[in-house]
Design a protein around this motif. Structure first.
Motif, short mmCIF file in Angstrom:
data_model
loop_
_atom_site.label_atom_id
_atom_site.label_comp_id
_atom_site.label_asym_id
_atom_site.label_seq_id
_atom_site.Cartn_x
_atom_site.Cartn_y
_atom_site.Cartn_z
N ILE A 154 0.55 -1.06 0.32
CA ILE A 154 0.05 -0.17 -0.20
C ILE A 154 1.04 1.85 0.04
O ILE A 154 1.35 1.29 0.72
CB ILE A 154 -1.15 -0.05 1.28
N LYS A 155 0.58 2.19 -1.00
CA LYS A 155 1.60 3.58 -1.50
C LYS A 155 0.31 4.08 -0.32
O LYS A 155 -0.26 4.25 -1.91
CB LYS A 155 2.06 3.31 -2.22
N ILE A 156 1.37 4.71 0.25
CA ILE A 156 0.13 6.18 0.80
C ILE A 156 0.75 7.12 0.91
O ILE A 156 1.79 7.66 1.35
CB ILE A 156 -0.19 5.95 2.34
N ALA A 157 0.00 8.26 0.14
CA ALA A 157 0.00 10.07 0.28
C ALA A 157 -0.60 10.56 1.32
O ALA A 157 -1.60 11.06 1.16
CB ALA A 157 -0.21 10.52 -0.76
N LEU A 158 0.68 11.11 2.59
CA LEU A 158 0.41 11.68 3.76
C LEU A 158 -0.08 12.78 2.93
O LEU A 158 0.13 13.95 2.23
CB LEU A 158 1.21 11.75 4.27
N LYS A 159 -0.81 13.53 3.35
CA LYS A 159 -1.47 14.91 3.85
C LYS A 159 -0.59 15.91 4.88
O LYS A 159 -1.19 15.88 5.91
CB LYS A 159 -3.26 14.76 4.14
N TYR A 160 -0.24 16.51 4.21
CA TYR A 160 -0.14 18.48 4.73
C TYR A 160 -1.01 20.03 4.39
O TYR A 160 -1.00 19.99 3.00
CB TYR A 160 0.91 18.36 5.42
N ASN A 161 -0.89 20.51 5.43
CA ASN A 161 -1.77 22.05 5.42
C ASN A 161 -0.26 22.39 4.54
O ASN A 161 0.64 22.89 5.12
CB ASN A 161 -2.32 22.81 6.71
N SER A 162 -1.02 23.00 3.26
CA SER A 162 0.11 24.34 2.71
C SER A 162 0.63 24.66 3.18
O SER A 162 1.79 25.24 2.62
CB SER A 162 -0.43 24.22 1.43
N GLU A 163 0.45 25.51 4.61
CA GLU A 163 0.54 26.66 4.40
C GLU A 163 1.36 26.27 6.11
O GLU A 163 1.81 27.40 5.92
CB GLU A 163 -0.15 27.96 4.88
N THR A 164 0.70 26.09 6.56
CA THR A 164 1.61 25.61 8.07
C THR A 164 2.38 24.41 8.22
O THR A 164 3.40 24.60 8.99
CB THR A 164 0.72 25.44 9.24
N LYS A 165 2.21 23.50 7.29
CA LYS A 165 3.04 22.49 7.22
C LYS A 165 2.53 21.88 7.86
O LYS A 165 3.45 20.62 8.58
CB LYS A 165 3.98 22.64 7.02
N LYS A 166 1.69 21.60 9.34
CA LYS A 166 1.47 20.89 9.81
C LYS A 166 0.46 18.98 9.15
O LYS A 166 -0.16 19.31 8.48
CB LYS A 166 -0.09 21.55 10.60
N PRO A 167 0.45 18.21 9.82
CA PRO A 167 -0.05 16.82 9.06
C PRO A 167 -1.40 17.29 9.26
O PRO A 167 -1.86 17.56 10.41
CB PRO A 167 0.12 15.75 10.22
N ALA A 168 -2.35 16.41 8.68
CA ALA A 168 -3.51 16.72 8.68
C ALA A 168 -4.28 14.62 9.96
O ALA A 168 -5.09 15.65 10.85
CB ALA A 168 -4.61 15.89 7.48
#
Length: 132
Positions: free
Chosen positions: A59-73
């Motif tokens: 399983i390849k998972i693309a992780l999600k981050y906030n584009s402005e603050t760079k905080k993870p979802a």
């Protein structure tokens, strides 16, 4: 490996702390279903199931981050039911994560679903993990 779900969650947690964009995880049916739930709830950006030579898959998972603050979802991900102590919840006593802001992932007779979907279907099951 005694607990493949805990390994799955630990790989996600470690990849988020290391700020990786993509993480590879050995596949199983329950991990695939958990990945679909995480994607549907917006905790991961995308995923892809790949076949490997040993027929287990990946399983390849693309992780999600906030584009402005760079905080993870995914701020926190925690295993609840363990092989040594299984945790089950009845339909009328389903857990609320972060007062409804988080998600509890359950394994039920209808498949791997969230706590809110289980409440709507009025079914209980094994509480796999909390995500928020």
């Amino acid at each position: 490996m005694t607990d493949p779900i805990a390994d799955y969650l630990t790989r996600l947690r470690n990849a988020i702390k290391a700020r990786h964009r993509i993480v590879d995880i050995p596949a199983s049916n329950i991990k695939k279903e958990m990945t679909k739930v995480l994607h549907n709830k917006g905790y991961i950006l995308n995923y892809k199931f790949e076949e490997t030579d040993n027929h287990q898959g990946n399983i390849k998972i693309a992780l999600k981050y906030n584009s402005e603050t760079k905080k993870p979802a995914i701020y926190h991900i925690e295993r609840v039911s363990k092989p040594g102590l299984r945790k089950y919840a009845q339909a009328d006593a389903l857990p609320r994560v972060l007062n409804g802001l988080g998600v509890a992932i359950l394994s039920t007779s209808k498949g791997v679903i969230t706590d809110k979907e289980a409440k709507d279907l009025h079914i209980g099951g094994e509480v796999l993990c909390y995500v928020y």
